[in-house]
Scaffold this motif. Structure first.
Motif, PDB file in Angstrom:
ATOM      1  N   VAL A  64     -85.513  44.981  83.173  1.00 53.17           N
ATOM      2  CA  VAL A  64     -84.990  44.811  84.156  1.00 53.17           C
ATOM      3  C   VAL A  64     -84.044  46.057  84.655  1.00 53.17           C
ATOM      4  O   VAL A  64     -84.077  46.591  85.756  1.00 53.17           O
ATOM      5  N   ALA A  65     -83.280  46.574  83.545  1.00 53.39           N
ATOM      6  CA  ALA A  65     -82.419  47.809  83.653  1.00 53.39           C
ATOM      7  C   ALA A  65     -83.553  48.984  83.983  1.00 53.39           C
ATOM      8  O   ALA A  65     -83.298  50.068  84.823  1.00 53.39           O
ATOM      9  N   GLU A  66     -84.832  49.164  83.508  1.00 54.81           N
ATOM     10  CA  GLU A  66     -85.534  50.122  83.836  1.00 54.81           C
ATOM     11  C   GLU A  66     -86.151  49.934  85.034  1.00 54.81           C
ATOM     12  O   GLU A  66     -86.666  50.951  85.741  1.00 54.81           O
ATOM     13  N   CYS A  67     -86.424  48.697  85.672  1.00 57.38           N
ATOM     14  CA  CYS A  67     -86.672  48.572  87.149  1.00 57.38           C
ATOM     15  C   CYS A  67     -85.588  49.121  87.825  1.00 57.38           C
ATOM     16  O   CYS A  67     -85.699  49.965  89.053  1.00 57.38           O
ATOM     17  N   GLU A  68     -84.371  48.725  87.671  1.00 59.49           N
ATOM     18  CA  GLU A  68     -83.354  49.456  88.576  1.00 59.49           C
ATOM     19  C   GLU A  68     -83.317  50.895  88.366  1.00 59.49           C
ATOM     20  O   GLU A  68     -82.820  51.746  89.450  1.00 59.49           O
ATOM     21  N   ASP A  69     -83.491  51.648  87.324  1.00 60.29           N
ATOM     22  CA  ASP A  69     -83.546  52.997  86.985  1.00 60.29           C
ATOM     23  C   ASP A  69     -84.654  53.619  87.873  1.00 60.29           C
ATOM     24  O   ASP A  69     -84.313  54.843  88.684  1.00 60.29           O
ATOM     25  N   ALA A  70     -85.850  52.834  87.936  1.00 65.96           N
ATOM     26  CA  ALA A  70     -86.885  53.496  88.613  1.00 65.96           C
ATOM     27  C   ALA A  70     -86.719  53.440  89.937  1.00 65.96           C
ATOM     28  O   ALA A  70     -87.232  54.350  90.901  1.00 65.96           O
ATOM     29  N   ALA A 289     -94.699  40.959  81.747  1.00 63.75           N
ATOM     30  CA  ALA A 289     -93.699  42.166  81.316  1.00 63.75           C
ATOM     31  C   ALA A 289     -94.685  43.735  81.423  1.00 63.75           C
ATOM     32  O   ALA A 289     -94.225  44.527  81.679  1.00 63.75           O
ATOM     33  N   PRO A 290     -95.984  43.358  80.833  1.00 67.28           N
ATOM     34  CA  PRO A 290     -96.648  44.849  80.824  1.00 67.28           C
ATOM     35  C   PRO A 290     -96.779  45.503  82.285  1.00 67.28           C
ATOM     36  O   PRO A 290     -96.956  46.684  82.472  1.00 67.28           O
ATOM     37  N   ILE A 291     -97.248  44.531  83.192  1.00 63.34           N
ATOM     38  CA  ILE A 291     -97.650  45.162  84.572  1.00 63.34           C
ATOM     39  C   ILE A 291     -96.116  45.810  85.192  1.00 63.34           C
ATOM     40  O   ILE A 291     -95.994  46.763  85.858  1.00 63.34           O
ATOM     41  N   VAL A 292     -95.021  45.062  84.807  1.00 62.02           N
ATOM     42  CA  VAL A 292     -93.713  45.656  85.623  1.00 62.02           C
ATOM     43  C   VAL A 292     -93.492  47.014  84.756  1.00 62.02           C
ATOM     44  O   VAL A 292     -92.966  47.921  85.267  1.00 62.02           O
ATOM     45  N   ASP A 293     -93.715  46.745  83.601  1.00 58.16           N
ATOM     46  CA  ASP A 293     -93.427  48.222  82.756  1.00 58.16           C
ATOM     47  C   ASP A 293     -94.190  49.406  83.382  1.00 58.16           C
ATOM     48  O   ASP A 293     -94.006  50.365  83.298  1.00 58.16           O
ATOM     49  N   ARG A 294     -95.659  49.074  83.454  1.00 55.34           N
ATOM     50  CA  ARG A 294     -96.619  49.760  83.890  1.00 55.34           C
ATOM     51  C   ARG A 294     -96.257  50.650  85.262  1.00 55.34           C
ATOM     52  O   ARG A 294     -96.179  51.709  85.588  1.00 55.34           O
ATOM     53  N   VAL A 295     -95.882  49.785  86.372  1.00 54.36           N
ATOM     54  CA  VAL A 295     -95.095  50.132  87.635  1.00 54.36           C
ATOM     55  C   VAL A 295     -94.155  50.994  87.464  1.00 54.36           C
ATOM     56  O   VAL A 295     -94.217  52.034  88.042  1.00 54.36           O
ATOM     57  N   ASN A 296     -93.357  50.674  86.520  1.00 53.20           N
ATOM     58  CA  ASN A 296     -91.925  51.318  86.363  1.00 53.20           C
ATOM     59  C   ASN A 296     -92.276  52.688  85.926  1.00 53.20           C
ATOM     60  O   ASN A 296     -91.789  53.941  86.532  1.00 53.20           O
ATOM     61  N   ASP A 297     -93.141  52.770  84.913  1.00 50.66           N
ATOM     62  CA  ASP A 297     -93.680  54.265  84.422  1.00 50.66           C
ATOM     63  C   ASP A 297     -94.464  54.885  85.491  1.00 50.66           C
ATOM     64  O   ASP A 297     -94.246  56.169  85.422  1.00 50.66           O
ATOM     65  N   ALA A 298     -95.235  54.238  86.193  1.00 51.86           N
ATOM     66  CA  ALA A 298     -95.970  54.810  87.174  1.00 51.86           C
ATOM     67  C   ALA A 298     -95.000  55.657  88.291  1.00 51.86           C
ATOM     68  O   ALA A 298     -95.270  56.534  88.892  1.00 51.86           O
ATOM     69  N   VAL A 299     -94.014  54.907  88.733  1.00 51.25           N
ATOM     70  CA  VAL A 299     -93.049  55.306  89.598  1.00 51.25           C
ATOM     71  C   VAL A 299     -92.024  56.500  89.376  1.00 51.25           C
ATOM     72  O   VAL A 299     -92.127  57.584  89.888  1.00 51.25           O
ATOM     73  N   LEU A 300     -91.830  56.622  88.050  1.00 45.81           N
ATOM     74  CA  LEU A 300     -90.840  57.802  87.329  1.00 45.81           C
ATOM     75  C   LEU A 300     -92.149  58.882  87.461  1.00 45.81           C
ATOM     76  O   LEU A 300     -91.647  59.975  87.852  1.00 45.81           O
TER      77      LEU A 300
END
Length: 411
Positions: A64-70, A289-300
């Motif tokens: 969730v914190a990574e979502c906010e950072d992205a 969780a993996p798709i949320v993590d993948r989208v976070n990484d893709a955004v960054l």
């Protein structure tokens, strides 16, 4: 029809797809071998999606914190581009990033096209079939962004219609047949994934639209899950992936993370397409969780690629402006920004964009040719001639190459 739900010992917080059987019959004169006819005979299992409109989405706190950072990086990218270039001068950049994102989204589905061909297709000139298809993706992305304040079934159908255009008689319509991913065209029995039965699509989309209206979820987690659920439903016979990725941008705009720019998220996904598809598989097994993590990484990754592209385009534009001898206010000055956003032009296009006569537009084009900003397109006809901006095309192709470069394990 029988239903065979999967009941794990400890049900996950997010529902996995269940499965139901449907009959399958090949036509007697279907052009298949005896082995294929034997394989694709009898019932098959199609996915059944559980309602998610009011489902609790439990994610690890760190994610969730990574979502906010992205999300912060997206908003910062949008704002800093305004600050760097100025709101009055940023006009071409949304269109440049929109096309870059559209090309990247199409490339995931192996629809590759260079910047020149895409620009020709956007201009209405002769272009490759792939370029015409990707140009449809540009229109779908634009439709998604413009309709962001109203994400509903009509929005989704409008985006799909913009994507598919006149090529597909089913454009903008929910499918009325079974679809599957992988396997063979003879039947769904060997498929990697069989989407929900077409009779379930309208109800599944209604639930998805209700989920899209929620305001209690981190923006990127919300967009990632909506995208994964959409891909699981697979409501169209073709164009599901590109439509689903366009909806991610609608969600970002709806949440006001982006105001003017399109962040090239699909370009970020290109860095590891296998991981993207694995994340969709995990989602269908009950782990979002993996798709949320993948989208976070893709955004960054997308913000990084986008910043570099914007910087290169601004450098090109400053160089042109410093070298342009025409007096300020002349059509050539406005034409600089026109060709930055549309790097293949003809005189009529320049005249329309600048609201000047064809004579004034031709003079502007000639001045940009003398400047080195434009060059005649190779093989262009003398009538209806087109000109291209080689520096801009090179920057866009370099962007696509960087976005598509796969990372090695451990990087």
């Amino acid at each position: 029809m029988t239903t065979d739900p999967v009941h794990p010992a400890t049900p996950p917080a997010w529902p996995a797809v269940t499965w139901e059987e449907h009959p399958w019959h090949l036509y007697a004169d279907a052009p298949v071998s005896r082995r294929q006819r034997s394989t694709h005979h009898g019932p098959y299992r199609a996915a059944v999606t559980a309602p998610i409109a009011d489902r609790d989405l439990a994610l690890p706190a760190a994610l969730v914190a990574e979502c906010e950072d992205a999300a912060t990086e997206i908003a910062r990218f949008d704002a800093e581009t305004d600050a760097t270039l100025g709101t009055a001068e940023i006009a071409p950049l949304p269109s440049v990033l929109l096309r870059s994102e559209s090309a990247a989204s199409s490339q995931i589905e192996h629809l590759t096209v260079g910047a020149r061909q895409l620009a020709l297709a956007e201009l209405g000139e002769h272009a490759t079939r792939n370029a015409t298809t990707v140009a449809g993706n540009v229109h779908a992305m634009q439709a998604a962004v413009e309709l962001a304040d109203r994400i509903d079934d009509t929005t989704i159908l409008t985006v799909h219609r913009a994507l598919m255009g006149e090529r597909d008689p089913q454009a903008g319509r929910w499918r009325t047949e079974q679809v599957w991913i992988g396997g063979t065209s003879a039947g769904p029995h060997l498929a990697d994934f069989v989407a929900v039965h077409h009779t379930r699509v309208p109800a599944a989309i209604d639930d998805l639209v209700t989920f899209a209206r929620r305001t209690d979820l981190p923006v990127l987690a919300h967009a990632a899950v909506l995208h994964a659920q959409f891909e699981t439903i697979h409501p169209f016979t073709d164009g599901n992936g590109r439509t689903g990725r366009a909806l991610v941008h609608a969600m970002l705009r709806h949440a006001r993370l982006t105001r003017r720019l399109t962040v090239p998220v699909s370009a970020g996904l290109l860095s590891d397409v296998d991981r993207y598809f694995d994340a969709l598989t995990a989602y269908r097994a009950g782990d979002p969780a993996p798709i949320v993590d993948r989208v976070n990484d893709a955004v960054l990754a997308a913000v990084g690629h986008g910043r570099r592209l914007v910087g290169e385009l601004e450098t090109i534009r400053v160089g042109w402006r410093d070298a342009l001898p025409a007096r300020r206010g002349a059509a050539a000055w406005g034409a600089l920004d026109v060709v930055l956003g549309q790097p293949v032009v003809n005189v009529r296009y320049v005249a329309q964009r600048l609201d000047v006569s064809l004579t004034a537009a031709q003079t502007a084009v000639d001045q940009l040719v003398d400047l080195g900003a434009l060059a005649p397109t190779d093989g262009a006809r003398r009538r209806n001639r087109t000109w291209q901006a080689p520096q801009v095309l090179r920057a866009l192709d370099d962007f696509a190459a960087r976005a598509g470069r796969r990372r090695r394990a451990g990087e």
